[in-house]
Design a protein around this motif. Sequence first.
Motif, short mmCIF file in Angstrom:
data_model
loop_
_atom_site.label_atom_id
_atom_site.label_comp_id
_atom_site.label_asym_id
_atom_site.label_seq_id
_atom_site.Cartn_x
_atom_site.Cartn_y
_atom_site.Cartn_z
N VAL A 112 5.60 -2.75 -8.85
CA VAL A 112 6.32 -3.16 -7.65
C VAL A 112 6.85 -4.57 -7.84
O VAL A 112 6.09 -5.49 -8.18
N SER A 113 8.14 -4.76 -7.67
CA SER A 113 8.78 -6.07 -7.75
C SER A 113 9.11 -6.55 -6.34
O SER A 113 9.57 -5.76 -5.51
N ILE A 114 8.88 -7.83 -6.07
CA ILE A 114 9.05 -8.36 -4.71
C ILE A 114 10.15 -9.42 -4.68
O ILE A 114 10.11 -10.39 -5.44
N GLY B 40 8.52 -10.32 -11.33
CA GLY B 40 9.92 -10.25 -11.78
C GLY B 40 10.89 -10.28 -10.62
O GLY B 40 12.02 -9.81 -10.74
N GLY B 41 10.46 -10.86 -9.50
CA GLY B 41 11.30 -10.89 -8.30
C GLY B 41 12.12 -12.16 -8.19
O GLY B 41 12.25 -12.93 -9.14
N GLN B 42 12.63 -12.41 -6.99
CA GLN B 42 13.54 -13.53 -6.78
C GLN B 42 13.43 -14.02 -5.34
O GLN B 42 13.19 -13.23 -4.42
N ILE B 43 13.59 -15.33 -5.15
CA ILE B 43 13.63 -15.92 -3.82
C ILE B 43 15.07 -16.19 -3.42
O ILE B 43 15.85 -16.74 -4.21
N PHE B 44 15.41 -15.81 -2.21
CA PHE B 44 16.71 -16.13 -1.61
C PHE B 44 16.41 -17.06 -0.43
O PHE B 44 15.83 -16.63 0.56
N GLU C 224 0.83 -1.20 0.00
CA GLU C 224 0.00 0.00 0.00
C GLU C 224 0.86 1.26 0.00
O GLU C 224 0.50 2.28 -0.59
N ILE C 225 2.01 1.18 0.66
CA ILE C 225 2.93 2.33 0.71
C ILE C 225 3.68 2.48 -0.61
O ILE C 225 3.78 3.58 -1.17
N VAL C 226 4.21 1.38 -1.12
CA VAL C 226 5.10 1.43 -2.29
C VAL C 226 4.33 1.62 -3.60
O VAL C 226 4.84 2.23 -4.54
N ARG C 227 3.10 1.14 -3.67
CA ARG C 227 2.36 1.14 -4.94
C ARG C 227 2.12 2.54 -5.48
O ARG C 227 1.88 2.69 -6.69
N ARG C 228 2.19 3.55 -4.65
CA ARG C 228 1.98 4.92 -5.13
C ARG C 228 3.08 5.37 -6.08
O ARG C 228 2.87 6.25 -6.91
N VAL C 229 4.25 4.75 -5.91
CA VAL C 229 5.40 5.13 -6.75
C VAL C 229 5.87 3.95 -7.60
O VAL C 229 6.22 4.10 -8.76
N GLY C 230 5.86 2.76 -7.01
CA GLY C 230 6.49 1.60 -7.63
C GLY C 230 7.87 1.41 -7.06
O GLY C 230 8.42 2.32 -6.42
N GLY C 231 8.47 0.24 -7.26
CA GLY C 231 9.82 0.03 -6.77
C GLY C 231 10.07 -1.38 -6.32
O GLY C 231 9.30 -2.31 -6.62
N LYS C 232 11.14 -1.57 -5.58
CA LYS C 232 11.56 -2.88 -5.09
C LYS C 232 11.13 -3.06 -3.64
O LYS C 232 11.47 -2.26 -2.77
N LEU C 233 10.36 -4.13 -3.39
CA LEU C 233 9.94 -4.49 -2.05
C LEU C 233 10.72 -5.73 -1.64
O LEU C 233 10.58 -6.79 -2.25
N LEU C 234 11.55 -5.59 -0.60
CA LEU C 234 12.35 -6.71 -0.10
C LEU C 234 11.75 -7.20 1.20
O LEU C 234 11.65 -6.45 2.19
#
Length: 745
Positions: free
Chosen positions: A343-345, A368-372, A282-292
């Motif tokens: 937003v990419s997670i 388009g994210g990745q699991i570690f 909800e916070i990041v979606r206003r701009v977009g970006g990387k969510l870790l």
Amino acid sequence: PTPQSPPTTQTPPTERSTKSQQQQKLNSVPCSQTYMRMTSQSFPKTISLFKTSSLPYGCIVQPFALANEPSEQIPLVNLGEIGIIRCRKCRAYLNLFCTFESNGMIWKCVFCRNPNDVPLGYYSTINELGQRNDLSRHFELLYGAVEFIATSAYTVRPPQPNVFFFCIDVSYTAISKGTLELISQTILDCLDGFSGDSRTKIGILTFDSTLHFYNLNSDLSSPQMMVVGEDSKIGIPEFDFLVNLNESRKVVVSLLEKLPKMFAQTQNVQACLGAAIRSSLEIVRRVGGKLLVFSSVIPYRGIGSLKVREDPVAYGTDAEIDKLKPQSNFYSEIGEIASENQVSIDLFLPSSKYSDIATLGSLTKLTGGQIFYYPEYNKSRDSVKFLKDLQRALLRPLGLEAVVRIRCSSGVKVQSYYGHFTLRHNDLMVVPIIDPHKTFAVKLGLSKDIGNSTFVYLQTALLYTTSTSERRIRCLTIAVPTTDSLSDITNSVDVSALVNLLGKMAIEKLITTNYSVVREAIYSACVQILKASNSNSHLSPPEALKSLPLYTHALMNSPLFRASKDISSDARCYYFDLFRTMSVVQSEHFIYPRLYSLHDMPQESGCWNQDRSRFLLPALHRLSVQYIDRTKGVFLLDDGQNLILWISRMTDPEFLAQLFGLYSLENADLYSLRIKDDGNEFSVASRVKNVIEFLRSSKPLYQKLYIFKEGVPASDLIFFSKFVEDGKFSFGLFLTKLQNELKNK
């Protein structure tokens, strides 16, 4: 190959596919296979031949890859007010294969054959060969891979800044593992290296059974913490939860320094992961970006809560298939919302128990994210890998707001897409954030005979925003020669690319069928390809296909599809997630690990040659116990994910002393054992270290080094499970079965 040598796959020559009549130009540079790699360097002209060859035609695409060689550098093209030149019919981009007619007034699209008017500002006369007289000034007509500076027509909103939002588990389990301290310090160390410009933003949320938001307004002397219940509604606009890094740096640093102490004494064992991810989004979606997202325990409570479905008895059996599917739609719905909002997670899972990657993996697959993944996380054993992986995730180049579209010549069509993305409009791959290691694959079909066309063409267009807020279009175009000869096709097969595609196809098939069906499908694909290539009744396959049986058997025996009790459901799903975005080079090592012998390596191994153009590795060995010396051998195994240094019981004490400073490992603690540093660049220890660092340097994830000694059942099981030529259905038995099938065709 000889019995002692490792398998090799032949990469078919690409000259035929890059020297079309249109490309006979001075200093022209074809698109490198680093970016686009076909499963065959020839393409059938007819549907009949397409079916007869039994080959899965496809292309492995790594559009944002880093250049490995100077020749792979992608030139930047700025056409200014002229704008991006595209075919008005099929929307393909102008490229080096297009031709010019009518004294340069018309350019002809190679994808749909449509004639297009040349923009007035782009006009040039042409010579007697049909080439523009200003050709040397236009990289887009000389290079198969170019990058255009996009015009405002390709921007629907102001370019997105780089955004890093951290959603961190601070439950008792996470604190006891020491991950919070490691995360905080790593972020602190990487702040100066974050890609982006002065607009880069950052935010932090922590969670246990409640959510902790942090106001990081630059006017504050210290961060303000707000604690809310997992079901509470928060007034996000009232607080600065996502702030400009430059402006709020002091407050951000203050919070990161305080976090480990704030939760050091926690006894809260709960973690409301679902609510934390939803609120972060909800916070990041206003701009977009990387969510870790960092999670140490499966979410037991609140929205997105999950049940523990782990059943070791079912590992490797058809009863496990349901556990490889999501148990809830919650996380896939979150992933879809994230993708819609750029937003990419990424998921970091330092877990000690079951995580349910089958369900959580929807977050990374759709965005388009990745699991570690760090199974049975142990601070002393795994903290270095965790730190290195997080550093790479924070510091690697990123492309924002990315979309990818692959176009084909008339008659050729994309049948299936594989990778991490959300597919829109049937052919547009939406990848909120792309990094250099993200790889996609497409399976191709033929809808009609392509007649007299000498080539078919493929073009990958990647539209993205740079970390410095510039909108660009990376355009990759290849030409593949057509043929009506089956032998041309079978002699042009790229086995490494083919097996990469087969693996990606098989993963998706497994989720809807079972292990035996998928393994049989992989085997049948190999049989049908070899039968088609042996249509003239001889049993020896073409040179290009000689490694196909070995790599097919290795794929069946890989952690993806091996029916084994030693692979948990979480691990299996992690490997699926990994392989979906794996490049051809990386999948080669994953499917058939590389085994190097260290005890007998020549003096020059582990060093660069004189002009530093090539690093000299030790000798390679086949992955079967019959090809190695178990009495005194010391081997280094590289499966692309980890490195295993295996030491036999009878290893020469002198060699051990040169390597570790110990004459015996009888009472040594292998977890704390380190290769010694003796200050001599040509010593055994230094050269082995060089080999390890060289292998690590080419991998997207940090490779932890495990030191195993023979005779420890658990470590022997891990090491020899990598010997894919052995097992109940060994490569010898596989080959016998295969040869019998070919004889009875």
